[in-house]
Every structure is written in C-alpha cells, then in structure tokens.
Design an enzyme around this catalytic site. Structure first.
Site, PDB file in Angstrom:
ATOM      1  N   TRP A 102     106.288 128.305   5.647  1.00  0.00           N
ATOM      2  CA  TRP A 102     105.721 127.701   6.763  1.00  0.00           C
ATOM      3  C   TRP A 102     104.015 127.089   6.348  1.00  0.00           C
ATOM      4  CZ3 TRP A 102     108.454 127.207  10.588  1.00  0.00           C
ATOM      5  CH2 TRP A 102     109.573 128.115  10.806  1.00  0.00           C
ATOM      6  N   ASP A 172      97.285 129.938  10.035  1.00  0.00           N
ATOM      7  CA  ASP A 172      98.563 130.327  10.951  1.00  0.00           C
ATOM      8  C   ASP A 172      98.507 131.680  10.954  1.00  0.00           C
ATOM      9  OD1 ASP A 172     101.099 130.554  11.870  1.00  0.00           O
ATOM     10  OD2 ASP A 172     101.779 129.313  10.517  1.00  0.00           O
ATOM     11  N   LYS A 196     106.569 136.365  18.175  1.00  0.00           N
ATOM     12  CA  LYS A 196     106.618 137.315  17.362  1.00  0.00           C
ATOM     13  C   LYS A 196     105.686 138.522  17.726  1.00  0.00           C
ATOM     14  CE  LYS A 196     108.150 133.884  14.426  1.00  0.00           C
ATOM     15  NZ  LYS A 196     107.480 133.095  13.524  1.00  0.00           N
TER      16      LYS A 196
HETATM   17  C1  LIG Z   1     107.684 131.535  13.240  1.00  0.00           C
HETATM   18  C2  LIG Z   1     106.733 130.963  12.451  1.00  0.00           C
HETATM   19  C3  LIG Z   1     106.365 129.487  12.506  1.00  0.00           C
HETATM   20  C4  LIG Z   1     106.955 128.690  13.534  1.00  0.00           C
HETATM   21  O1  LIG Z   1     106.611 128.740  14.781  1.00  0.00           O
HETATM   22  P1  LIG Z   1     107.454 127.825  15.972  1.00  0.00           P
HETATM   23  O2  LIG Z   1     106.842 128.903  17.095  1.00  0.00           O
HETATM   24  O3  LIG Z   1     108.803 128.248  15.858  1.00  0.00           O
HETATM   25  O4  LIG Z   1     107.068 126.615  15.434  1.00  0.00           O
HETATM   26  C5  LIG Z   1     105.113 129.139  11.996  1.00  0.00           C
HETATM   27  N1  LIG Z   1     104.260 129.835  11.276  1.00  0.00           N
HETATM   28  C6  LIG Z   1     104.670 131.184  10.962  1.00  0.00           C
HETATM   29  C7  LIG Z   1     103.767 132.049  10.155  1.00  0.00           C
HETATM   30  C8  LIG Z   1     105.805 131.797  11.389  1.00  0.00           C
HETATM   31  O5  LIG Z   1     106.020 132.861  11.474  1.00  0.00           O
END
Ligand SMILES: *Cc1c(COP(=O)(O)O)cnc(C)c1O
Length: 360
Positions: A102, A172, A196
């Site tokens: 990511w 993030d 999540k």
């Molecule tokens: C799941 C995830 C993403 C991607 O998220 P989307 O909402 O599918 O774009 C990005 N960063 C992290 C850390 C993730 O766990």
C-alpha cells in the site's frame, strides 16, 4: 444461524451489536417511516446522523478543533492521489517510506504528480520490519512525509513515529484506525478506508489539519480537492450515507465499550494470545520481527506450502474463514480487528494447537 469467525483483512467483521441495531432499524429509522438507505442526505434526520457520527469520532479519537473530518468515497486508494494533489503544493516534493504494497502504491501515485522520493524501504526482507528513519534521511523541503501506519498485508506497525523535523506527517491508517489511541496532533493528515475497522466498504475517513486545506495543485479535480468537501460538510455531492450511519453505530459501540484505551487493551489481549502461541509453537511461526508486530494483522506460516494449504482448508471447515495469507506473502494471516471477539482468537489458538498436535 451460525456466524463464523471471520479473519478477513477487509471487508471484515462488524460488531454483532451494530449489525443487530442496523437490522432493527432497517425498515424504519426512529420515527421517520423510512430506512436510512432511503433518506435524503439533505434531510434534517440525515444531518443529525452525520453530525453525531463526526462528533463521536472527534470524541473517541480526541481530534483537535483545528482539524477537519471528511467523509469521502473512493477508498484509501483515492487518497494516494488526493494527498499529493492537495499537499504537494509548496516545493512539489514529498518523502515516502515503503513498508509494503500500500505504501508503494501511494508512492507510485504521488510520483505522477510531483517529485516523490522513496527514502527507505523494507522490501529487502519482504516488508517484515519497519525501517529506521534518521533525521538526515528527510528532505527538510518536502511538503510532507508519508507513512503507512499498519501494514495490512505484512503485519507490521509503526510503534514510534519517525521524527519528521517539522515536515507534516501523513499516514494511511486504514487497518489500524480506532484500534488504539492516536495523537492526532502529531499528523498533518490521516486517512483510512472504512472497511477494515469502521464500517462496510464505501467510506473513506480523512482527518486533516485546517492549514493544509485550500492550496491544492492547479490541476486538482473539484472532487479531489479537500476544500470542496471541507466547505460543504462532506455533502458537496451525495455522501456514502448508509456507510456513514453504520460507522456512527460503530463509534457509539466503541464509546460504550470504554473508548480507545479500552479497545487497545482488548486488542493487545487478543494479539498476545496469538503471538505467544506462535512464539512457542513447534509448527507455526510469525513472519514479522517481534518489535514491529501489528496489533491487527498477524501473518504466520508453517514452513510448508502443503501444510499451510491444509491448515487453511481445515480452518475454514471449522468456521475460521479468510485466514489465507495475501497472495504476495503466502501462508496464513489472521486479521483480528476491533470487532473480532476475544473468544474468536481463543478458539483459533485452540484449533491451531490441535492442528499442530496432529501434524507434527
Ligand atoms: C485496504 C488498504 C488500502 C486500500 O484501501 P481501498 O479502500 O480498497 O482503496 C490502503 N491502505 C491500507 C493500509 C489498507 O489496509
């Protein structure tokens, strides 16, 4: 009805209590004669839902007043572009730390819109650790520094934040939001996809310091400008109404539980059960260096692809689903987000003990 223990990395489990409330309110929310799904986002009933969701989030995360909370769409992946569009605006430079897929995707996207620099990476060891950052690695002229706080696929977490020398820190926090207290004031911007730890998919939460809003790069599309959404209370266009409603129920659930200190305590208890077992197992082992282990995502292997596959199959049959590791790592991964009850982890460890006994 037999609910499984769902160890999915996302979308993932929601608290059963939240699902029950949503079910009870499905046909009629309050005295409105309608479902939240059917409501106008411009109605006063819906305004009350989004306002209380924001107020509760601010309360549980301790978000300072000089930060704006945005409820957006497009997933965390859209933030990979939105962050550089809005923040790479002074020197056109940003530093990225590559701790997984990511983080790498975020870096690659930013490199399309400015001078993004990867200042450290843990790819040499399959992202099984968090690289050490020293002040000399950071460009003092960078407009921001980007990290991925919890690396969902690899199971690492930043335990201490890098010293950014005053450069705004962007993180993030998709897979660790609300898992433990976080000092928002240490960040310029935080973002997270909701699927999540917060709600069903479709909502992205952005928490941004006000002084970082309003200076987007010239080319920034209207919908990708934080100012557009900040000026309109996340209602420039139709927000993901129902997902925000569920997020609001989850925030209330966390409040009732005792807030993020309590959440952390429970999450540490769950993670310890699993890590302690892995550290003492003769068959399984964790794949991450102990000091950087995630509270939320626990990858592990047996060392044999065959046994891994057997474990995943038998676990599924026993009601432990989505425990297969990410395709880029293999093995297994148990995602133990807020909504996973302690009993789920206890049951998984018992199942692993039994599997070990039979297969060693
Ligand atoms: C799941 C995830 C993403 C991607 O998220 P989307 O909402 O599918 O774009 C990005 N960063 C992290 C850390 C993730 O766990």
């Amino acid at each position: 009805m037999a609910r499984v223990y769902n160890f999915s990395a996302g979308p993932s489990m929601l608290p059963e209590e939240v699902l029950r409330t949503a079910a009870a309110e499905m046909l009629e929310y309050g005295q409105t004669g309608q479902s939240v799904m059917e409501m106008s986002h411009r109605s006063k009933e819906y305004q009350a839902i989004i306002d209380s969701a924001e107020a509760d989030l601010r309360e549980i995360m301790g978000i300072p007043d000089d930060y704006t909370v945005l409820f957006l769409q497009g997933g965390a992946s859209t933030q990979f572009a939105m962050v550089p569009f809005n923040l790479m605006n002074k020197n056109g430079k940003a530093d990225y730390i590559i701790t997984g897929q990511w983080a790498k995707k975020a870096y690659k996207e930013a490199a399309r819109y400015g001078n993004a620099r990867a200042i450290a990476s843990s790819e040499d060891k399959t992202f099984s650790y968090i690289p050490k950052i020293t002040p000399d690695m950071i460009d003092p002229e960078a407009d921001y520094i980007h990290i991925c706080m919890n690396n969902t696929i690899y199971g690492t977490k930043w335990q201490t934040l890098p010293d950014t020398q005053g450069v705004p820190l962007v993180a993030d926090i998709s897979s660790c939001i609300l898992s433990e207290p976080i000092d928002v004031s240490k960040f310029g911007l935080l973002y997270a996809g909701a699927q999540k730890n917060v709600a069903p998919a479709g909502l992205t939460i952005v928490i941004v310091k006000n002084d970082l809003i309003g200076n987007a790069q010239e080319m920034t599309p209207t919908m990708l400008n934080y100012k557009t959404h900040a000026d309109n209370g996340s209602m420039f266009n139709t927000p993901p109404c129902y997902t925000i409603y569920i997020a609001g129920l989850v925030f209330k659930w966390i409040k009732k539980l005792g807030g993020l200190e309590k959440m952390k305590q429970i999450n540490e208890q769950k993670a310890k059960l699993l890590y302690d077992f892995l550290d003492n197992s003769k068959l399984f082992r964790g794949t991450v260096v102990p000091e950087d282990r995630s509270l939320m995502n626990v990858p592990f292997v047996t060392g044999s692809d065959e046994l891994d596959a057997k474990f995943v199959t038998e676990a599924k049959a026993a009601g432990f689903i989505n425990i297969k590791g990410h395709r880029s790592v293999g093995g297994m991964r148990a995602s133990i987000y807020n909504a996973m009850p302690v009993e789920g982890v206890v049951a998984l460890v018992e199942f692993m003990k039994e599997f070990e006994r039979k297969n060693i």
